[in-house]
Design an enzyme around this catalytic site. Structure first.
Site, PDB file in Angstrom:
ATOM      1  N   CYS A 102       3.778   8.368   1.078  1.00 31.88           N
ATOM      2  CA  CYS A 102       4.232   7.387   2.063  1.00 31.88           C
ATOM      3  C   CYS A 102       4.469   6.073   1.330  1.00 31.88           C
ATOM      4  O   CYS A 102       3.538   5.475   0.795  1.00 31.88           O
ATOM      5  CB  CYS A 102       3.195   7.226   3.158  1.00 31.88           C
ATOM      6  SG  CYS A 102       3.684   6.089   4.479  1.00 31.88           S
ATOM      7  N   CYS A 128       1.049  -1.955  15.643  1.00 31.26           N
ATOM      8  CA  CYS A 128       1.055  -1.702  14.202  1.00 31.26           C
ATOM      9  C   CYS A 128       0.347  -2.823  13.455  1.00 31.26           C
ATOM     10  O   CYS A 128       0.679  -4.008  13.621  1.00 31.26           O
ATOM     11  CB  CYS A 128       2.505  -1.576  13.710  1.00 31.26           C
ATOM     12  SG  CYS A 128       2.654  -1.324  11.927  1.00 31.26           S
ATOM     13  N   GLU A 164       0.824  -1.197   0.000  1.00 28.31           N
ATOM     14  CA  GLU A 164       0.000   0.000   0.000  1.00 28.31           C
ATOM     15  C   GLU A 164       0.864   1.255   0.000  1.00 28.31           C
ATOM     16  O   GLU A 164       1.889   1.323   0.679  1.00 28.31           O
ATOM     17  CB  GLU A 164      -0.963  -0.021   1.190  1.00 28.31           C
ATOM     18  CG  GLU A 164      -2.004  -1.123   1.035  1.00 28.31           C
ATOM     19  CD  GLU A 164      -2.962  -1.242   2.199  1.00 28.31           C
ATOM     20  OE1 GLU A 164      -4.131  -1.595   1.950  1.00 28.31           O
ATOM     21  OE2 GLU A 164      -2.553  -0.988   3.348  1.00 28.31           O
ATOM     22  N   CYS A 179      -1.519   6.239   9.820  1.00 29.66           N
ATOM     23  CA  CYS A 179      -0.299   5.641  10.359  1.00 29.66           C
ATOM     24  C   CYS A 179      -0.619   4.383  11.162  1.00 29.66           C
ATOM     25  O   CYS A 179      -1.485   4.383  12.033  1.00 29.66           O
ATOM     26  CB  CYS A 179       0.407   6.658  11.252  1.00 29.66           C
ATOM     27  SG  CYS A 179       1.953   6.077  11.944  1.00 29.66           S
ATOM     28  N   CYS A 215       6.032  -4.820  15.918  1.00 26.31           N
ATOM     29  CA  CYS A 215       5.623  -3.796  16.872  1.00 26.31           C
ATOM     30  C   CYS A 215       4.145  -4.027  17.198  1.00 26.31           C
ATOM     31  O   CYS A 215       3.313  -4.168  16.303  1.00 26.31           O
ATOM     32  CB  CYS A 215       5.846  -2.409  16.297  1.00 26.31           C
ATOM     33  SG  CYS A 215       7.591  -2.027  15.983  1.00 26.31           S
TER      34      CYS A 215
END
Length: 388
Positions: free
Chosen positions: A104, A118, A91, A365, A115
């Site tokens: 991004c 995430c 993506e 994010c 993590c």
């Protein structure tokens, strides 16, 4: 078998030209056609001799990842899902703002670092992206956004570079007749960029090359979870702006949130940041800090953070947690984020709170996940590679 010219930086492209019996300077022309003009058809490269175009057609291709889907958020953010083969997708997200447009970019299919907050980390790790798959995201975005500036149509004539004169077709690489919508690139998409070091750095070289995208080092940012040896290599090889995913003020908490901290604890990470600043295009490191309700967002954590970075020139980017299914975390309240920010700012630390963009299309994010079929090799291969 045809080679994909999107995999080649200037030096590799010059070598390829020599291999097919052409002069190395042809690489400069090819770079401009491929990256500056976004031309994928050799027949359309009008100032190349027909014999060279025939050679290129017989030996090479220009193939970026193929677009599976294209979604636009209410705030103008766009997210593309791109196919990288074997049923896997990556993506890429474009974030338009008044004075810039930020892309991004992903560097891996999935991520090995796990993590806990995430979404991509929860998906597991499949493989590193090739140079063509990394730079192809920027190549595609520029084509998709052609003729726009942050989503709005523009008409701008910048002239003919290098003092060259003549009449050229509108898409000729010697004429820059539009401003690109992508002005900044952040390597903050799927994956840990420094775990795919060579391919990422080659892509960075193309981003910085004046014959390709011509971005400044200050406008290209690599984000890392803290791979200390690779940070040192990046400083020596291609120092661009650096962002470090910190997310905790002490090793006990960071071990839990960012497991690679067990290998490279905070003291080593901050020492690497100090070394990086010796060559960095900016005089500070950006520390990213995801705000997790009741986990890392107390005033005590904020005061601890102030003491931790007192000797490291830095700024903080506080990131409201973007929820995903079964994450086990909640977003800190606006009031908690404000109090946390105020502690940092009162200590003289430049601190911003990231505005959540594209969360209605899962482009914010920590939400990027793509499609990753192989979720079994996270520890067997990924951690070995990132530790080099």
């Amino acid at each position: 078998m045809s080679v994909n010219l999107l995999d080649f930086d200037a030096n590799a492209l010059a070598g390829f030209c020599v291999e097919i019996g052409e002069k190395p300077f042809r690489a400069r022309q090819l770079l401009r056609w491929i990256h500056r003009s976004g031309e994928a058809d050799f027949a359309g490269m009008s100032d190349l001799a027909k014999g060279l175009r025939d050679k290129l057609s017989a030996t090479a291709v220009i193939e970026p990842p193929q677009v599976i889907s294209d979604h636009a958020a209410a705030d103008g953010t766009r997210k593309w899902l791109l196919s990288v083969g074997a049923g896997n997708g990556i993506e890429t997200v474009f974030i338009p703002e008044t004075s810039r447009g930020t892309l991004c970019v992903s560097s891996q299919v999935g991520c090995a670092l796990a993590c806990t907050f995430c979404s991509t980390g929860r998906q597991g790790f499949n493989r590193n992206l090739t140079v063509a798959e990394i730079i192809g995201q920027l190549w595609w975005a520029n084509k998709a956004l052609a003729g726009t500036s942050n989503g709005e149509p523009i008409v701008e004539l910048e002239g003919i570079p290098d003092g060259q004169k003549g009449v050229y077709p509108p898409n000729h690489p010697n004429i820059q007749n539009r401003s690109r919508a992508v002005t900044n690139v952040v390597m903050m998409g799927m994956g840990e960029p420094l775990a795919n070091f060579e391919n990422v750095v080659t892509a960075l070289d193309l981003m910085l090359d004046d014959n390709a995208y011509g971005l400044s080092r200050r406008r290209v940012t690599v984000s890392t979870s803290g791979l200390v040896p690779a940070m040192d290599r990046l400083r020596e090889r291609c120092p661009v702006a650096l962002a470090v995913s910190l997310h905790a003020p002490n090793d006990v908490l960071r071990d839990e949130l960012v497991p690679i901290n067990k290998k490279y604890p905070i003291k080593e990470l901050l020492a690497a940041c100090q070394r990086y600043l010796q060559s960095a295009p900016r005089d500070f490191i950006t520390f990213e800090y995801v705000m997790l309700d009741g986990v890392n967002d107390s005033l005590g954590h904020a005061h601890e953070l102030v003491q931790l970075v007192r000797d490291t020139p830095c700024k903080f980017n506080l990131i409201p947690f973007n929820p995903f299914p079964n994450s086990g975390y909640r977003r800190s309240s606006p009031e908690a984020v404000r109090r946390f920010r105020d502690v940092l700012m009162e200590a003289g630390l430049v601190t911003t709170v990231r505005k959540t963009r594209g969360d209605d299309i899962a482009a914010a994010c920590g939400q990027l996940a793509g499609k990753v079929h192989d979720k079994t090799r996270r520890t067997s291969r990924g951690i070995v590679e990132v530790a080099r």
